[in-house]
Write an enzyme that holds these catalytic residues in place. Structure first.
Site, PDB file in Angstrom:
ATOM      1  CD  GLU A   1      -2.805   1.599   0.130  1.00  0.00           C
ATOM      2  OE1 GLU A   1      -3.528   0.575  -0.544  1.00  0.00           O
ATOM      3  OE2 GLU A   1      -2.842   2.562  -0.211  1.00  0.00           O
TER       4      GLU A   1
ATOM      5  CB  THR B   1      -6.219   0.594  -3.677  1.00  0.00           C
ATOM      6  OG1 THR B   1      -5.412   1.211  -2.616  1.00  0.00           O
ATOM      7  CG2 THR B   1      -6.183  -0.911  -3.440  1.00  0.00           C
TER       8      THR B   1
ATOM      9  CG  HIS C   1      -4.218   4.156   3.299  1.00  0.00           C
ATOM     10  ND1 HIS C   1      -4.626   5.372   3.625  1.00  0.00           N
ATOM     11  CD2 HIS C   1      -4.708   3.707   2.081  1.00  0.00           C
ATOM     12  CE1 HIS C   1      -5.287   5.702   2.442  1.00  0.00           C
ATOM     13  NE2 HIS C   1      -5.521   4.614   1.807  1.00  0.00           N
TER      14      HIS C   1
ATOM     15  CG  ASP D   1      -1.564   1.055  -3.918  1.00  0.00           C
ATOM     16  OD1 ASP D   1      -0.565   1.764  -3.451  1.00  0.00           O
ATOM     17  OD2 ASP D   1      -2.785   1.033  -3.387  1.00  0.00           O
ATOM     18  CG  HIS D   2      -1.427   4.589  -4.873  1.00  0.00           C
ATOM     19  ND1 HIS D   2      -1.365   5.206  -3.730  1.00  0.00           N
ATOM     20  CD2 HIS D   2      -2.535   3.730  -4.868  1.00  0.00           C
ATOM     21  CE1 HIS D   2      -2.372   4.838  -2.854  1.00  0.00           C
ATOM     22  NE2 HIS D   2      -3.034   4.036  -3.446  1.00  0.00           N
TER      23      HIS D   2
HETATM   24  C1  GP9 Z   1      -9.025   0.157   1.077  1.00  0.00           C
HETATM   25  C2  GP9 Z   1      -7.535   0.207   0.794  1.00  0.00           C
HETATM   26  C3  GP9 Z   1      -7.078   1.662   0.439  1.00  0.00           C
HETATM   27  O1  GP9 Z   1      -9.565  -0.923   1.127  1.00  0.00           O
HETATM   28  O2  GP9 Z   1      -7.106  -0.800  -0.318  1.00  0.00           O
HETATM   29  O3  GP9 Z   1      -7.331   2.278  -0.650  1.00  0.00           O
HETATM   30  P1  GP9 Z   1      -6.629   3.591  -1.372  1.00  0.00           P
HETATM   31  O4  GP9 Z   1      -7.311   4.636  -0.421  1.00  0.00           O
HETATM   32  O5  GP9 Z   1      -5.314   3.502  -1.441  1.00  0.00           O
HETATM   33  O6  GP9 Z   1      -7.316   3.625  -2.547  1.00  0.00           O
HETATM   34 MN    MN Z   2      -3.867   2.457  -2.156  1.00  0.00          MN
END
Ligand code: GP9
Ligand code: MN
Length: 710
Positions: free
Chosen positions: A258, A302, A419, A480-481
């Site tokens: 993440e 995500t 996150h 992911d980003h």
């Molecule tokens: C939520 C998690 C976060 O289930 O995958 O998503 P994001 O805020 O990074 O799009």
């Molecule tokens: Mn994410």
């Protein structure tokens, strides 16, 4: 009291009573039946007012009917319809922890099933409150305790009431925008819309969206698909022979890091590596890593990354593709392809609520057989943060399910602890790790949560080695980003040893690199760090080729990163792009080697123009493919369309066990291969929460998307 009694005998009075009653019923549902995740007083206030506008607006319609034989039935019918819609959602929510979409109501949606036969079992004693008022009013009418008022409400008054309703709606909407910018454009979880705007507004909004999508799809023709196919065919890159099939037949672990950016790799703060374990993988001789690999997500964050990686198509220019189209679209995605071509079992492990990013529905269309969401884990007390189960616990508590899956499997783990806002409880902090002090809380704590994520991976890998899963698997590890947004990058600059004074958009773009590693243990030690430029859209064909599955027959916008025909122009969702030599941001070109703006001429100019054209065309063809659902017109050779209705994620473990039983001695699950003994005890974690008793309070709440750092 007398006044109240008299009130019911005037038209305006009766309407007011119904408005109040329905308002109360809605609030009752909000607090008793729905789990809307209220985080602060402001959201609470919005919640209080949000049913008012639409209730007033709908019931107010009756006021335009002059004759009492029209006024009363219309008023009653509207109240009844409102109550029915509310109750339907209450029941639906109890079964699916989600709200009913128009597609579900009309039976159009394939996955977002209607209520099952067991809806009676979903009723609850307190449901009486949803109907009590109606019973009382009918009785009062029957016993003539409500007198019909023959005096029509004049249109001016009716109009004022409608205007007030619209005004309240406007206030509601602006408050919602304040608390949650881009509420209507980013579309992430139905719960948000209900929380901020109420059930009626959600339903209307959803109906509008559905009509829009429907229209696009109905007018779509097969010839549009052919255009897309011609494009992807002409860009197809044939596999690199020396890499094709290197990981054939192995289990695949997709590990979603993440918000993890490439700069964390090999990064040291205060003399310590932030992610020592990932670094060891990165430099391992059986790891094929990429250091010019970029994320390509849009607002769907995500979920966009998931879509890019598993379908090799782009997310949408607005909102999340999962949320907007995921429930009904036709996909030819990794889980289905691997299952059909090579017998893979597919599963997702993620400790957040299933409805987030509409995963509960989208995964079925992607062909995922199992989805272990928050309901499969103990997320109580301090076991979770805002986005779900802490990573160390996610990996540990997944093993009980993982060991039951038939091999080979394709298993995706979506982590969450790293996150925004990168909160780590003190008990989870590594006392021997000291982070930087940049003056930005999120930057400072980012290194700590990344460090935690790294530790969680090390624990998981230690288990996998013990359980014999390491050697026969391939690990696809990616970020992911971005985690640190452009606005915070200047603060980050100092931690990266750069100066923030002359920070430019070019520097921001440089930071959109995320890790991508294919770890293939015991594969001959030919790995290394490749400098090839690529993006998330390239992962699927690359992975398929490693598994020895040709990608030629599928419509994919990415190309194999190992192929000599791989195209190194990386498209960003906003049409900017980067190539090994240049970066294009809003049409301004930067030279990668100097980081300075240039005005290209001659051959370079022509080349960059061609690149831009390709990027724009690619994005628009991907959009047309997805928004018009064109894949329904295309059946690749030997591909069986995914039947979303055949998946049910509620009893994953039972399902896996019964397959194990049915296969008997042919079962290839880790559990079976371990002589029907659990491997759970082989897992070691130092997470303090793992041993603590569970408490009732649940920390997973629907987190405000502003928190994602945009
Ligand atoms: C939520 C998690 C976060 O289930 O995958 O998503 P994001 O805020 O990074 O799009
Ligand atoms: Mn994410």
């Amino acid at each position: 009291m007398k006044k109240l009694i008299r009130l019911k005998d005037t038209r305006i009075g009766l309407m007011t009573i119904l408005v109040v009653l329905f308002w109360l019923k809605t609030l009752f549902a909000y607090f008793m039946d729905f789990n809307l995740g209220i985080e602060n007083v402001f959201q609470f206030l919005i919640l209080l007012i949000n049913p008012l506008a639409t209730t007033l607006l709908t019931l107010g319609i009756a006021l335009y009917f002059k004759r009492s034989r029209f006024f009363y039935p219309v008023l009653g019918a509207i109240h009844l319809i409102n109550s029915f819609l509310l109750y339907l959602n209450v029941i639906y929510y109890r079964e699916f922890t989600d709200f009913m979409t128009v597609a579900t109501m009309t039976g159009y949606s394939k996955v977002n099933q209607g209520l099952s036969g067991s809806s009676l079992a979903l009723t609850n004693l307190h449901d009486v409150f949803y109907w009590l008022d109606i019973v009382i009013i009918i009785l009062l009418m029957l016993f003539r305790k409500i007198h019909f008022d023959p005096r029509a409400v004049n249109h001016r008054l009716a109009f004022s009431i409608t205007s007030i309703a619209i005004l309240i709606f406007g206030v509601n909407l602006s408050l919602a925008e304040m608390s949650r910018p881009q509420l209507l454009t980013r579309t992430f979880d139905r719960t948000y819309l209900v929380k901020y705007l109420g059930l009626d507004s959600f339903t209307v909004y959803d109906a509008l969206k559905t009509t829009q999508t429907d229209h696009l799809r109905k007018t779509a023709t097969k010839s549009e698909l052919e255009k897309v196919k011609a494009f992807t065919d002409s860009h197809y890159a044939s596999p690199n022979k020396s890499m094709f099939g290197v990981a054939k037949g192995r289990n695949v672990f997709v590990i979603h890091l993440e918000s993890f950016q490439q700069f964390l790799i090999d990064k040291k703060v205060n003399g310590q590596e932030v992610t020592p374990f990932l670094n060891s993988i990165y430099h391992g001789s059986n790891t094929y890593a990429f250091d010019n690999f970029f994320h390509q997500v849009g607002q769907g964050k995500t979920s966009d990354a998931e879509n890019l990686l598993e379908t090799s198509t782009y997310g949408l220019s607005q909102g999340s593709l999962f949320a907007t189209l995921g429930s009904d679209n036709t996909f030819q995605a990794a889980p289905a392809i691997l299952n059909q071509r090579a017998g893979y079992t597919s599963a997702v492990f993620h400790g957040n609520v299933a409805s987030f990013w509409n995963r509960n529905n989208t995964y079925k269309n992607l062909g995922y057989q199992y989805f272990f969401d928050a309901s499969y884990y103990d997320t109580s007390g301090d076991k979770a943060t805002g986005y779900g189960l802490k990573d160390k616990l996610l990996f540990k508590d997944s093993v009980q399910y993982l060991q039951r899956l038939q091999q080979p499997f394709y298993a995706k783990f979506i982590t969450v602890t790293n996150h925004f806002p990168y909160d780590l409880d003190d008990e989870d902090k590594d006392s021997s790790f000291t982070t930087v002090d940049t003056g930005s809380d999120s930057v400072d704590s980012y290194f700590e949560t990344a460090h935690y994520l790294d530790q969680s991976l090390e624990e998981f890998f230690t288990y996998l080695k013990k359980a014999g899963l390491y050697d026969n698997s391939m690990f696809v590890i990616y970020g992911d980003h971005y985690g640190i947004s452009d606005t915070e990058n200047k603060k980050l600059a100092t931690a990266l040893g750069k100066s923030s004074d002359d920070w430019t958009s070019f520097d921001d773009t440089q930071l959109q690199r995320v890790p991508l590693m294919f770890l293939i243990p015991n594969s001959g030690g030919n790995g290394g760090i490749s400098h090839t430029y690529g993006g998330e859209v390239d992962v699927l064909p690359t992975m398929m080729h490693l598994l020895g599955i040709s990608s030629k027959r599928y419509i994919q916008f990415g190309t194999d990163l190992f192929s000599s025909d791989h195209d190194q122009v990386v498209a960003f969702r906003n049409k900017d792009f980067i190539t090994p030599n240049y970066t294009s941001i809003s049409g301004v070109i930067y030279d990668n080697s100097t980081g300075k703006k240039i005005t290209p001429t001659g051959k370079v100019k022509a080349e960059l123009e061609a690149d831009q054209e390709k990027v724009s065309k690619e994005l628009s063809l991907s959009d047309s493919l997805n928004t018009k659902n064109l894949l329904r017109f295309y059946t690749p050779k030997a591909f069986k369309a995914v039947d979303a209705t055949s998946y049910n994620y509620s009893d994953g473990l039972d399902k896996a066990i019964s397959i194990e039983k049915k296969l008997g001695s042919k079962s290839t699950s880790v559990y079976s291969e371990n002589n029907n003994k659990s491997t759970v005890d082989e897992y070691f974690t130092d997470a303090p929460e793992a041993t603590s008793a569970s408490t009732d309070s649940n920390r997973i709440k629907i987190t405000n998307p502003d928190d994602s750092g945009n």
